[in-house]
Enzyme design. Structure first.
Site, PDB file in Angstrom:
ATOM      1  N   TYR A 112     -54.097   3.815 113.043  1.00  0.00           N
ATOM      2  CA  TYR A 112     -55.364   3.265 113.539  1.00  0.00           C
ATOM      3  C   TYR A 112     -56.473   3.502 112.519  1.00  0.00           C
ATOM      4  CZ  TYR A 112     -58.639   2.005 117.352  1.00  0.00           C
ATOM      5  OH  TYR A 112     -59.573   1.404 118.141  1.00  0.00           O
ATOM      6  N   SER A 203     -56.926  -3.507 116.837  1.00  0.00           N
ATOM      7  CA  SER A 203     -57.566  -2.270 117.299  1.00  0.00           C
ATOM      8  C   SER A 203     -57.350  -2.076 118.798  1.00  0.00           C
ATOM      9  CB  SER A 203     -59.063  -2.287 116.963  1.00  0.00           C
ATOM     10  OG  SER A 203     -59.271  -2.140 115.579  1.00  0.00           O
ATOM     11  N   LEU A 206     -53.974  -0.716 119.203  1.00  0.00           N
ATOM     12  CA  LEU A 206     -53.912   0.678 118.776  1.00  0.00           C
ATOM     13  C   LEU A 206     -54.659   1.603 119.728  1.00  0.00           C
ATOM     14  CD1 LEU A 206     -54.157   0.053 114.949  1.00  0.00           C
ATOM     15  CD2 LEU A 206     -52.253   1.157 116.140  1.00  0.00           C
ATOM     16  N   GLU A 207     -55.642   1.073 120.462  1.00  0.00           N
ATOM     17  CA  GLU A 207     -56.255   1.870 121.526  1.00  0.00           C
ATOM     18  C   GLU A 207     -55.204   2.206 122.592  1.00  0.00           C
ATOM     19  OE1 GLU A 207     -59.150   3.372 122.292  1.00  0.00           O
ATOM     20  OE2 GLU A 207     -59.860   2.955 120.275  1.00  0.00           O
ATOM     21  N   TYR A 208     -54.445   1.201 122.994  1.00  0.00           N
ATOM     22  CA  TYR A 208     -53.375   1.462 123.961  1.00  0.00           C
ATOM     23  C   TYR A 208     -52.368   2.459 123.375  1.00  0.00           C
ATOM     24  CZ  TYR A 208     -49.341   0.952 126.959  1.00  0.00           C
ATOM     25  OH  TYR A 208     -48.282   1.232 127.796  1.00  0.00           O
TER      26      TYR A 208
END
Length: 228
Positions: A112, A203, A206-208
């Site tokens: 990330y 993004s 990548l938050e998940y």
């Protein structure tokens, strides 16, 4: 429909997946594994260090004093205010915050960080904002969703965490970034608008993945010389 409204619609699948992730659900339900919480804090501390650096990059890409003031203010906000939800998590597991600083990033968090820095090096403020926006935006919505569903009172283990991300300061941050991304997208070429969309969705993904990384306590395949 504005550019960011379109982004939200196109990425609702990821937002909903985040709301339903067991780590996020655990925040609302008030029960999480201590080692998963510690893993999250370790990684998020380093992630926020990177986020402050990206705000610095945004300052260098800004042409308006209003933007410069905003991004500088966000660095101060992360340094001075965003430690509070971390301290809430540390209180929950009974570990001093200072003991969870300075650890290597797990693979997902490192990916990330690399993704956002790579986008930011392209030099366009709109792309930098697009890569950074999912962090405050998803957290704002998580805070609101958890507050609405669970209506936590002050004795809830994660009351401070939920209140922090549901409050007006996060909304103000997100609203400013939404406004500026809409303005940058309006002036951008079709190619750059598409690149903004791609950076934003990655993004979001990548938050998940960050929540999943924390829940599963993801680590590098070889740790301390032992193959896992």
């Amino acid at each position: 429909m504005t550019f960011t409204e379109d982004l939200r619609r196109e990425n609702d699948d990821i937002f909903q997946a985040i709301f339903n992730h067991p780590f996020v659900r655990g925040l609302g339900e008030g029960e999480l594994q201590d080692d998963a919480v510690a893993h999250y804090v370790k990684a998020d501390y380093e992630y926020l260090n990177t986020f402050m650096q990206l705000y610095g990059t945004a300052v260098s890409q800004s042409k308006k004093r209003e933007d410069i003031a905003f991004f500088q203010g966000q660095i101060a906000f992360v340094l001075g205010d965003e430690i509070h939800p971390h301290r809430n998590l540390c209180d929950y597991i009974g570990v001093p915050y200072e003991e969870l600083k300075g650890f290597p990033m797990p693979p997902t968090a490192d990916h990330y960080r690399t993704h956002m820095k790579s986008v930011a090096t392209e030099g366009l403020l709109g792309k930098t904002i697009a890569a950074m926006l999912p962090c405050p935006w998803t957290y704002q919505e998580i805070g609101r969703e958890l507050k609405k569903e669970f209506a936590p009172e002050t004795n809830h283990p994660f009351y401070e965490w939920i209140e922090f991300y549901a409050n007006d300061s996060i909304t103000e941050t997100t609203d400013y970034l939404l406004k500026r991304l809409d303005e940058e997208a309006e002036a951008a070429s079709l190619e750059d608008r598409q690149l903004m969309k791609e950076a934003f969705r990655k993004s979001c993904q990548l938050e998940y993945a960050f929540w999943e990384m924390s829940y599963t306590k993801e680590d590098w395949p070889v740790a301390e010389g032992v193959l896992k």
